[in-house]
Design an enzyme around this catalytic site. Structure first.
Site, PDB file in Angstrom:
ATOM      1  N   CYS A 249       1.009  -1.116  -0.128  1.00 27.02           N
ATOM      2  CA  CYS A 249       0.178  -0.161  -0.161  1.00 27.02           C
ATOM      3  C   CYS A 249       0.944   1.244  -0.027  1.00 27.02           C
ATOM      4  CB  CYS A 249      -0.802   0.004   1.280  1.00 27.02           C
ATOM      5  SG  CYS A 249      -2.040   1.398   1.318  1.00 27.02           S
TER       6      CYS A 249
ATOM      7  N   CYS B 134      -6.027  -1.154   8.669  1.00 25.38           N
ATOM      8  CA  CYS B 134      -7.383  -0.339   8.001  1.00 25.38           C
ATOM      9  C   CYS B 134      -8.399  -1.160   7.885  1.00 25.38           C
ATOM     10  CB  CYS B 134      -7.205   0.827   7.012  1.00 25.38           C
ATOM     11  SG  CYS B 134      -6.289  -0.120   5.529  1.00 25.38           S
TER      12      CYS B 134
END
Length: 350
Positions: A94, A193
């Site tokens: 990410c 997340c």
């Protein structure tokens, strides 16, 4: 005046990064990448807090819809990995593909700004002798996040500032209070997340992967119990196996082909070496001969001495000074020379 775009998650770390740079005289603009809907930082809740910080600092605020990019590079990547019986590490993927590269590109092309900053705990320095940017551990070893940043390129390191690299977490909280930031007392994010948004990794994966019952077996193939999907397990796992045994048992292998979870004792779950692919050489050029380093095979694992042996196909063999428990395909192995992050890559299946 120096200009910088600060990536804001809505947490205290990125908020302080923006406030510190603003206080130092930078012309700061805030940017949040909208990665997914729901709770958690980088999502709806985080964007509200980030907007408040920008309003408080009186700086421009930008939101970029990155949900499709996140879905393709992280969600699909995770689901595919778990279906194959590996445990991908989403954060390093990410950081490079979804966060740093798109942030720098947006800053340069849309805002005419050549630098970005984040609230990560790590340090960057330029080494004239090698003409390379080097990535270093943070001063606060307990918060050091360099492990997750091993995949950043030289271009990204050249365009990035880490204002908190020399700061401890306690100092960050103190600075947030001094600036009276609205996020000063915001609790620390405890999970990925995706976990924050869905409640648990199991709940997230169950949305994408059908549960398929299979056997839990020992190393000899004896059936000890049943599982509801190999994607619920990871190498080294002890709890939640649902089987009784005279000694502690751990997941030592996931067999996606046979849909089996294989368990054994701690010794059988330890390895003296592993191979690593998709190497990113960060602070040094790729060596042609073996080198010594210290390696972490998980974010919180203790660094251990290792021989780093280059292979002909650009992969690396890591031979540990002492066997390592729970070597997990899909996770990152990252090796250092003291505080300097040399390189990292993805652990392969046997």
């Amino acid at each position: 005046m120096n200009k910088v775009v600060v990536g804001l998650s809505g947490g205290v770390d990125s908020s302080v990064a923006a406030a510190v740079l603003h206080h130092q005289g930078y012309k700061v603009e805030g940017l949040t990448l909208w990665l997914m809907k729901g709770k958690g930082q980088c999502c709806s809740e985080g964007m509200v807090d980030a907007a408040k910080i920008c309003e408080q600092l009186e700086i421009p605020y930008h939101i970029v819809d990155s949900r499709d990019l996140f879905q393709e590079n992280i969600v699909d990547y995770l689901v595919s990995g778990y279906e194959q019986g590996i445990t991908p590490l989403p954060c390093s993927q990410c950081n490079r593909a979804v966060k740093f590269a798109p942030m720098l590109q947006y800053a340069q092309k849309e805002l005419g700004i050549d630098k970005i900053a984040t609230g990560h705990y790590a340090r960057i320095r330029y080494d004239k002798a090698s003409d390379r940017y080097q990535l270093l551990r943070a001063v606060d070893r307990h918060k050091d996040q360099s492990y997750f940043l091993y995949d950043l390129t030289q271009e990204l390191l050249a365009g990035t500032i880490f204002p908190l690299g020399n700061t401890t977490k306690n100092e960050t909280r103190r600075i947030a209070a001094e600036f009276n930031l609205s996020t000063a007392n915001k609790p620390e994010s405890q999970d990925l997340c995706l976990v924050e948004s869905h409640g648990s990794m199991r709940d997230f994966l169950d949305k994408y992967i059908n549960r398929q019952e299979g056997d839990v077996v020992d190393l000899e193939g004896n059936i000890l119990g049943k599982h509801q999907g190999i994607h619920h397990y990871t190498i080294g796992q002890r709890k939640g196996l649902g089987i009784a045994a005279a000694q502690p048992l751990y997941v030592v292998k996931l067999d996606a082909v046979m849909n089996r979870v294989i368990v054994g004792d701690r010794t059988s779950g330890s390895c003296s070496e592993c191979t690593v692919k998709r190497i990113n050489w960060v602070s040094i050029a790729q060596p042609k001969t073996p080198i010594r380093a210290s390696v972490q095979v998980r974010y919180r694992s203790k660094p251990v001495g290792v021989n780093v042996i280059p292979l002909e196909d650009s992969r690396i063999r890591l031979v540990f000074d002492e066997p390592q428990f729970g070597i997990t395909p899909g996770q990152a192995a990252v090796w250092y020379d003291d505080d300097v992050l040399l390189a990292g890559g993805i652990i392969e299946k046997e």
